[in-house]
Design an enzyme around this catalytic site. Structure first.
Site, mmCIF file in Angstrom:
data_model
loop_
_atom_site.group_PDB
_atom_site.id
_atom_site.type_symbol
_atom_site.label_atom_id
_atom_site.label_comp_id
_atom_site.label_asym_id
_atom_site.label_seq_id
_atom_site.Cartn_x
_atom_site.Cartn_y
_atom_site.Cartn_z
ATOM 1 N N SER A 1 0.859 -1.187 0.000
ATOM 2 C CA SER A 1 0.000 0.000 0.000
ATOM 3 C C SER A 1 0.891 1.231 0.000
ATOM 4 C CB SER A 1 -0.906 0.005 1.239
ATOM 5 O OG SER A 1 -1.509 1.276 1.427
ATOM 6 N N TYR B 1 -1.414 -1.229 10.584
ATOM 7 C CA TYR B 1 -1.599 -1.519 9.157
ATOM 8 C C TYR B 1 -0.440 -0.953 8.346
ATOM 9 C CZ TYR B 1 -3.640 -1.439 4.470
ATOM 10 O OH TYR B 1 -3.857 -1.599 3.125
#
Length: 276
Positions: A130, A156
């Protein structure tokens, strides 16, 4: 503990056909299998579902062993499973959930399938990270969030940075085995990844215009994954980072070869310790 996972895929192809091993939460497997099989056609290949729970390292071992019984080689491994925004939870292995599901189990799965990947010249490992990796940190002494204040968002981001470092180090270690490694970010995609976040309805309403402007559909989000898995011009290239079907720059931390090597060694120690 039950955990619903997004997909990981193992592609086994030949000149005549393709076999796709598709893994996700069992309640969605049958519908997903039917949709994919319909789109590729019966004559073009096969789609099979195998159980894999990335919140259990024992499940990763079982999946790899089962796959190796059925397939002598693998052409492409796509690592796309993940969780986001989960309140502090530990897996049955005693590991923070983002760290294990998003990173460590993928690390272990790749290790377990390395020899069957090596049997295909220029097989591919596609790692879905990401752009939020740029906001992550990798503290080798606190990978499990045992110190400090826990933040689901930080957990995350950290896991996605770990994936980028993994991609860098894997590309170095697998080069002599002719395994090509690509790390990517798919963009902001409209999926159920944020299902764990409790966002008030009024905030969702205010954010709706931004959704239409910036959020990508699942098909659009998958485009870079498919590009890295299939684009012929990428054969023989490795260790690069992609977005929107082109090479992009990742954070400076991802170029830290010493940190990448230390994370690899720490990960090996962790999975080995949990195995015994």
């Amino acid at each position: 503990m039950k955990l619903l996972l997004t997909l990981s895929a193992v592609v086994v192809s030949s000149f005549y056909a393709l076999r796709l091993y598709f893994t996700r939460g069992t309640y969605r497997s049958v519908a997903s299998l039917k949709d994919i099989q319909k789109s590729i056609g019966q004559s073009q290949g096969q789609v099979r579902v195998m159980p894999l729970d990335l919140a259990k390292l024992s499940s990763v071992h079982a999946f790899a062993e089962n796959l190796r019984l059925h397939e002598p080689k693998v052409d492409c491994l796509i690592l796309n499973a993940g969780v986001f925004g989960v309140p502090l939870q530990k897996s049955e292995d005693g590991l923070e959930l983002h760290f294990q599901v998003n990173y460590l189990s993928h690390f272990l799965l790749t290790q377990l399938l390395a020899d069957v990947l090596a049997k295909t010249p220029h097989s591919r490992v596609v790692i879905v990270s990401s752009s939020l990796h740029k906001r992550g940190v990798v503290d080798l002494e606190n990978l499990n969030f045992e110190r400090g204040t826990y933040s689901p968002f930080a957990a995350y981001c950290n896991s996605k940075l770990a994936l980028c470092l993994f991609g860098r180090e894997l590309s170095r270690r697998a080069a002599d085995r002719h395994i090509d490694v690509f790390t990517l970010h798919p963009g902001i995609v409209w999926t159920n990844l944020k299902r764990h976040e409790n966002i008030p309805w009024w905030k969702k309403f205010l954010l709706l215009p931004l959704v239409f402007l910036f959020v990508r559909t699942p098909a659009e989000g998958a485009s870079t994954v498919v590009f890295c898995a299939t684009e012929p011009s990428l054969t023989g290239t490795t260790g690069k980072y992609y977005g929107r079907c082109k090479e992009e720059s990742w954070s400076d931390t991802c170029n830290d070869s010493e940190l990448a090597a230390k994370l690899w060694n720490k990960s090996e120690q962790t999975v080995e310790a949990k195995r015994t």
